[in-house]
Design a protein around this motif. Sequence first.
Motif, PDB file in Angstrom:
ATOM      1  N   ALA A  95     102.444  11.041  -8.535  1.00 14.17           N
ATOM      2  CA  ALA A  95     101.622  11.921  -7.694  1.00 14.17           C
ATOM      3  C   ALA A  95     100.134  11.774  -7.998  1.00 14.17           C
ATOM      4  CB  ALA A  95     102.044  13.375  -7.891  1.00 14.17           C
ATOM      5  N   GLY A  96      99.785  11.141  -9.118  1.00 14.06           N
ATOM      6  CA  GLY A  96      98.378  10.947  -9.477  1.00 14.06           C
ATOM      7  C   GLY A  96      97.714  12.193 -10.019  1.00 14.06           C
ATOM      8  N   VAL A  97      98.488  13.078 -10.658  1.00 18.51           N
ATOM      9  CA  VAL A  97      97.927  14.318 -11.192  1.00 18.51           C
ATOM     10  C   VAL A  97      98.219  14.447 -12.691  1.00 18.51           C
ATOM     11  CG1 VAL A  97      97.974  15.573  -9.004  1.00 18.51           C
ATOM     12  CG2 VAL A  97      99.984  15.590 -10.473  1.00 18.51           C
ATOM     13  N   LEU A 129     105.892  21.983  -4.140  1.00 19.60           N
ATOM     14  CA  LEU A 129     105.690  23.357  -3.687  1.00 19.60           C
ATOM     15  C   LEU A 129     104.259  23.816  -3.949  1.00 19.60           C
ATOM     16  CD1 LEU A 129     109.006  25.086  -4.826  1.00 19.60           C
ATOM     17  CD2 LEU A 129     108.284  24.564  -2.498  1.00 19.60           C
ATOM     18  N   PHE A 130     103.693  23.388  -5.085  1.00 16.04           N
ATOM     19  CA  PHE A 130     102.328  23.772  -5.433  1.00 16.04           C
ATOM     20  C   PHE A 130     101.325  23.117  -4.501  1.00 16.04           C
ATOM     21  CE2 PHE A 130      98.366  23.785  -7.749  1.00 16.04           C
ATOM     22  CZ  PHE A 130      98.356  25.029  -8.359  1.00 16.04           C
ATOM     23  N   ASP A 131     101.508  21.813  -4.246  1.00 10.94           N
ATOM     24  CA  ASP A 131     100.595  21.068  -3.378  1.00 10.94           C
ATOM     25  C   ASP A 131     101.432  20.211  -2.419  1.00 10.94           C
ATOM     26  OD1 ASP A 131      98.553  19.746  -2.166  1.00 10.94           O
ATOM     27  OD2 ASP A 131      97.844  18.695  -3.949  1.00 10.94           O
ATOM     28  N   PRO A 132     101.650  20.675  -1.178  1.00 11.49           N
ATOM     29  CA  PRO A 132     102.498  19.931  -0.233  1.00 11.49           C
ATOM     30  C   PRO A 132     101.997  18.524   0.084  1.00 11.49           C
ATOM     31  CG  PRO A 132     102.174  22.178   0.521  1.00 11.49           C
ATOM     32  CD  PRO A 132     101.252  21.980  -0.643  1.00 11.49           C
ATOM     33  N   SER A 133     100.726  18.227  -0.184  1.00 11.38           N
ATOM     34  CA  SER A 133     100.227  16.874   0.090  1.00 11.38           C
ATOM     35  C   SER A 133     100.808  15.842  -0.876  1.00 11.38           C
ATOM     36  CB  SER A 133      98.697  16.852   0.020  1.00 11.38           C
ATOM     37  OG  SER A 133      98.267  17.107  -1.306  1.00 11.38           O
ATOM     38  N   LEU A 134     101.406  16.294  -1.989  1.00 10.91           N
ATOM     39  CA  LEU A 134     102.018  15.374  -2.953  1.00 10.91           C
ATOM     40  C   LEU A 134     103.439  14.980  -2.546  1.00 10.91           C
ATOM     41  CD1 LEU A 134     100.942  17.116  -6.290  1.00 10.91           C
ATOM     42  CD2 LEU A 134      99.807  15.229  -5.110  1.00 10.91           C
ATOM     43  N   ARG A 135     104.007  15.656  -1.557  1.00  7.71           N
ATOM     44  CA  ARG A 135     105.396  15.429  -1.159  1.00  7.71           C
ATOM     45  C   ARG A 135     105.707  13.992  -0.749  1.00  7.71           C
ATOM     46  NH1 ARG A 135     110.107  17.960   0.316  1.00  7.71           N
ATOM     47  NH2 ARG A 135     111.223  17.009   2.064  1.00  7.71           N
ATOM     48  N   PRO A 136     104.883  13.327   0.077  1.00  5.16           N
ATOM     49  CA  PRO A 136     105.250  11.958   0.484  1.00  5.16           C
ATOM     50  C   PRO A 136     105.412  10.988  -0.687  1.00  5.16           C
ATOM     51  CG  PRO A 136     103.521  12.818   1.898  1.00  5.16           C
ATOM     52  CD  PRO A 136     103.695  13.804   0.793  1.00  5.16           C
ATOM     53  N   ALA A 137     104.531  11.065  -1.670  1.00  7.46           N
ATOM     54  CA  ALA A 137     104.630  10.158  -2.821  1.00  7.46           C
ATOM     55  C   ALA A 137     105.875  10.455  -3.641  1.00  7.46           C
ATOM     56  CB  ALA A 137     103.385  10.279  -3.691  1.00  7.46           C
ATOM     57  N   LEU A 138     106.166  11.736  -3.868  1.00 13.89           N
ATOM     58  CA  LEU A 138     107.337  12.104  -4.657  1.00 13.89           C
ATOM     59  C   LEU A 138     108.628  11.778  -3.907  1.00 13.89           C
ATOM     60  CD1 LEU A 138     106.046  15.532  -5.992  1.00 13.89           C
ATOM     61  CD2 LEU A 138     106.391  13.453  -7.335  1.00 13.89           C
ATOM     62  N   LYS A 139     108.612  11.968  -2.596  1.00  3.28           N
ATOM     63  CA  LYS A 139     109.791  11.680  -1.781  1.00  3.28           C
ATOM     64  C   LYS A 139     110.068  10.174  -1.750  1.00  3.28           C
ATOM     65  CE  LYS A 139     112.831  13.027   1.410  1.00  3.28           C
ATOM     66  NZ  LYS A 139     114.019  13.773   1.040  1.00  3.28           N
TER      67      LYS A 139
END
Length: 170
Positions: A95-97, A129-139
């Motif tokens: 996610a780069g975080v 859930l915290f940051d929905p913009s991270l969903r595509p990378a995690l998915k």
Amino acid sequence: MADQINSLEELGGAVNADIGGVQGTDPEATTQAAPRESIKDELGRSYATGKRKDAVARVWIKPGSGKVTVNGKEMGVYFARPVLQMILAQPFSVAGVAGQFDVVATVKGGGLSGQAGAVKHGVSKALQLFDPSLRPALKAAGFLTRDSRVVERKKYGKAKARKSFQFSKR
């Protein structure tokens, strides 16, 4: 078959008319999903449950310095093997975080490998859930999918699930 449909717009209008679509709505607007929202509690944390084999992890994440606590112990103490620590770090690196969130997790059941996978699954779900913009990378990395593989049960007449006792001809 009185009317012939020649375009997608006409098809959308015909489908809405046939199924009793809401009058005055745009067909494209009804097919798009609502944007995901961030889910946090009153303390600014996101919570998720992760599972792997027989292990179940309850995970809370909040913005911080990257401190990971599992069952009240530091990650390096609880998961002493570097491979397990690497498994826990994967969602953050994808996610780069990395180093931006503190993690508090409680894990029950299973062994250390299953517990590390459960915490990884929980962290991934909590991050999206915290940051929905991270969903595509995690998915795309497959971290949001629960790994359903579990130990096969022992069968009667066998030593384990599939292993047989030594065969004796005489």
